[in-house]
Write an enzyme that holds these catalytic residues in place. Structure first.
Site: not given
Ligand code: B4P
Length: 181
Positions: A9, A84, A121, A127, A138
């Site tokens: 995402k 979320r 990743r 990370r 998660r």
């Molecule tokens: P993504 O799925 O893009 O990962 P993300 O955006 O970082 O989501 P995530 O849920 O992990 O973390 P967030 O920052 O929202 O990609 C993952 C990996 O896959 C990457 O390495 C990418 O390169 C790879 N990839 C993507 N597309 C691909 C494809 N087509 N093929 C192969 N590989 C691919 O949240 C982090 C933390 O912040 C949460 O756990 C929570 O503690 C906190 N948080 C964030 N928002 C919150 C909220 N609203 N409320 C409460 N806590 C919150």
């Protein structure tokens, strides 16, 4: 933009926001920046994020609403990682109105692929929340807290689902097509 951790995402939201010309607002990125800058919010969030739990709703919502007041968000925004859970969806609507989310895009990827992407990743970026144990938590938090939002937006006829399997540009083509329909 909705989806489990590793669904892509953040990756797709960045591409889509650039294509549409609206800001990409990622609560995960904003929280990580607060941790890196050692702000009061960052200090409160650091341990919670490292475990893969959700940062308290009131802290994240206050941070997000401040961001959406900035001038670049006046004509729209692409939210990544917020809401979320249903409580955050309700808080957003209470603050900005019932129509503040025009469309929710849910990216779907099988669990084995999610785990392998996040472990990949972890090797590349190190990370703090990409360890095997935290990834499992998660995914559990996603199922219990975030997945109910799929029904929430579907019930409002504001949901499109996109197959997130395959290369980044293939998925982006599907996202763009879903938006155009
Ligand atoms: P993504 O799925 O893009 O990962 P993300 O955006 O970082 O989501 P995530 O849920 O992990 O973390 P967030 O920052 O929202 O990609 C993952 C990996 O896959 C990457 O390495 C990418 O390169 C790879 N990839 C993507 N597309 C691909 C494809 N087509 N093929 C192969 N590989 C691919 O949240 C982090 C933390 O912040 C949460 O756990 C929570 O503690 C906190 N948080 C964030 N928002 C919150 C909220 N609203 N409320 C409460 N806590 C919150």
């Amino acid at each position: 933009m909705l989806g489990p951790p590793g669904a892509g995402k953040g990756t797709q939201a960045a591409l889509l926001a650039k294509a549409i010309g609206i800001p990409h607002v990622s609560t995960g990125e904003m929280l990580r920046a607060n941790v890196a800058d050692e702000t009061e919010l960052g200090k409160q969030a650091e341990e919670i994020m490292a475990k893969g739990d959700l940062v308290p709703d009131e802290l994240v919502t206050a941070m997000l609403l401040e961001r959406l007041k900035e001038s670049d968000a006046v004509c729209g925004y692409l939210l990544d990682g917020y809401p979320r859970n249903p409580a955050q969806a309700g808080a957003l609507e209470a603050a900005l109105g019932a129509d503040c989310i025009e469309l929710a895009i849910a990216i779907e990827v099988p669990e084995e692929e999610l785990i392998s992407r996040l472990l990949g990743r972890s090797e590349e970026q190190g990370r703090a929340d990409d360890s095997e144990e935290t990834i499992k938590n998660r995914l559990d938090v996603y199922s219990s807290e975030t997945a109910p939002l799929i029904d929430y937006y579907e019930g409002r006829s504001a949901l499109v689902s996109v197959d997130g399997h395959g290369a980044v540009d293939e998925v982006f083509t599907r996202v763009a097509k879903a938006l155009a329909e």
